[in-house]
Design a protein around this motif. Structure first.
Motif, PDB file in Angstrom:
ATOM      1  N   MET A   1       0.817  -1.192   0.000  1.00 53.34           N
ATOM      2  CA  MET A   1       0.000   0.000   0.000  1.00 53.34           C
ATOM      3  C   MET A   1       0.865   1.262   0.000  1.00 53.34           C
ATOM      4  O   MET A   1       0.475   2.264  -0.588  1.00 53.34           O
ATOM      5  CB  MET A   1      -0.920  -0.047   1.217  1.00 53.34           C
ATOM      6  N   LYS A   2       2.022   1.167   0.660  1.00 51.62           N
ATOM      7  CA  LYS A   2       2.916   2.335   0.698  1.00 51.62           C
ATOM      8  C   LYS A   2       3.345   2.734  -0.706  1.00 51.62           C
ATOM      9  O   LYS A   2       3.326   3.900  -1.070  1.00 51.62           O
ATOM     10  CB  LYS A   2       4.162   2.034   1.512  1.00 51.62           C
ATOM     11  N   ARG A   3       3.743   1.743  -1.489  1.00 59.16           N
ATOM     12  CA  ARG A   3       4.217   2.027  -2.845  1.00 59.16           C
ATOM     13  C   ARG A   3       3.100   2.563  -3.729  1.00 59.16           C
ATOM     14  O   ARG A   3       3.352   3.383  -4.602  1.00 59.16           O
ATOM     15  CB  ARG A   3       4.819   0.780  -3.458  1.00 59.16           C
TER      16      ARG A   3
ATOM     17  N   ILE B   1       0.540   4.433  -2.772  1.00 54.40           N
ATOM     18  CA  ILE B   1       0.335   5.840  -2.426  1.00 54.40           C
ATOM     19  C   ILE B   1       1.429   6.695  -3.045  1.00 54.40           C
ATOM     20  O   ILE B   1       1.149   7.764  -3.606  1.00 54.40           O
ATOM     21  CB  ILE B   1       0.281   6.029  -0.896  1.00 54.40           C
TER      22      ILE B   1
ATOM     23  N   ARG C   1       4.836  11.098   1.187  1.00 54.43           N
ATOM     24  CA  ARG C   1       5.529  10.650   2.407  1.00 54.43           C
ATOM     25  C   ARG C   1       4.867  11.226   3.656  1.00 54.43           C
ATOM     26  O   ARG C   1       4.737  10.544   4.668  1.00 54.43           O
ATOM     27  CB  ARG C   1       6.998  11.077   2.377  1.00 54.43           C
TER      28      ARG C   1
ATOM     29  N   GLN D   1       1.780   9.238   4.355  1.00 52.50           N
ATOM     30  CA  GLN D   1       2.111   7.945   4.958  1.00 52.50           C
ATOM     31  C   GLN D   1       2.433   8.080   6.435  1.00 52.50           C
ATOM     32  O   GLN D   1       2.012   7.261   7.250  1.00 52.50           O
ATOM     33  CB  GLN D   1       3.299   7.317   4.250  1.00 52.50           C
ATOM     34  N   ARG D   2       3.177   9.108   6.774  1.00 50.96           N
ATOM     35  CA  ARG D   2       3.514   9.312   8.200  1.00 50.96           C
ATOM     36  C   ARG D   2       2.276   9.612   9.011  1.00 50.96           C
ATOM     37  O   ARG D   2       2.135   9.129  10.134  1.00 50.96           O
ATOM     38  CB  ARG D   2       4.518  10.451   8.339  1.00 50.96           C
TER      39      ARG D   2
ATOM     40  N   LEU E   1      -0.762   8.652   8.411  1.00 46.05           N
ATOM     41  CA  LEU E   1      -1.594   7.453   8.519  1.00 46.05           C
ATOM     42  C   LEU E   1      -0.939   6.377   9.369  1.00 46.05           C
ATOM     43  O   LEU E   1      -1.578   5.371   9.695  1.00 46.05           O
ATOM     44  CB  LEU E   1      -1.893   6.895   7.121  1.00 46.05           C
ATOM     45  N   GLY E   2       0.328   6.555   9.707  1.00 46.45           N
ATOM     46  CA  GLY E   2       1.028   5.592  10.539  1.00 46.45           C
ATOM     47  C   GLY E   2       1.556   4.399   9.777  1.00 46.45           C
ATOM     48  O   GLY E   2       1.775   3.340  10.343  1.00 46.45           O
ATOM     49  N   TRP E   3       1.790   4.546   8.459  1.00 41.04           N
ATOM     50  CA  TRP E   3       2.270   3.450   7.632  1.00 41.04           C
ATOM     51  C   TRP E   3       3.757   3.517   7.408  1.00 41.04           C
ATOM     52  O   TRP E   3       4.264   2.957   6.465  1.00 41.04           O
ATOM     53  CB  TRP E   3       1.567   3.438   6.282  1.00 41.04           C
ATOM     54  N   ASP E   4       4.499   4.171   8.245  1.00 43.84           N
ATOM     55  CA  ASP E   4       5.949   4.332   8.076  1.00 43.84           C
ATOM     56  C   ASP E   4       6.702   3.067   8.182  1.00 43.84           C
ATOM     57  O   ASP E   4       6.574   2.105   8.688  1.00 43.84           O
ATOM     58  CB  ASP E   4       6.485   5.306   9.122  1.00 43.84           C
TER      59      ASP E   4
END
Length: 54
Positions: A1-3, A5, A45, A48-49, A51-54
């Motif tokens: 999911m990170k990639r 976004i 980035r 992501q931070r 949302l807490g997906w770091d």
């Protein structure tokens, strides 16, 4: 999911930059696209931070 976004954020930023710079020529559109992609990368980035997906 990170990639995913990051891909969406960079693509959106780049395309917005391209359309903003296209009125002044192709090189301006290219550099505006690079600048827009960098902004998209930053905002992706940051999202992501938050949302807490770091």
């Amino acid at each position: 999911m990170k990639r995913m976004i990051m891909l969406i954020a960079v693509s959106c930023g780049g395309s917005i930059g391209w359309y903003c710079g296209a009125g002044w020529g192709i090189m301006t559109a290219y550099f505006a696209s690079v600048f827009g992609s960098a902004i998209g990368l930053y905002l992706g980035r940051k999202l992501q931070r938050n949302l807490g997906w770091d």
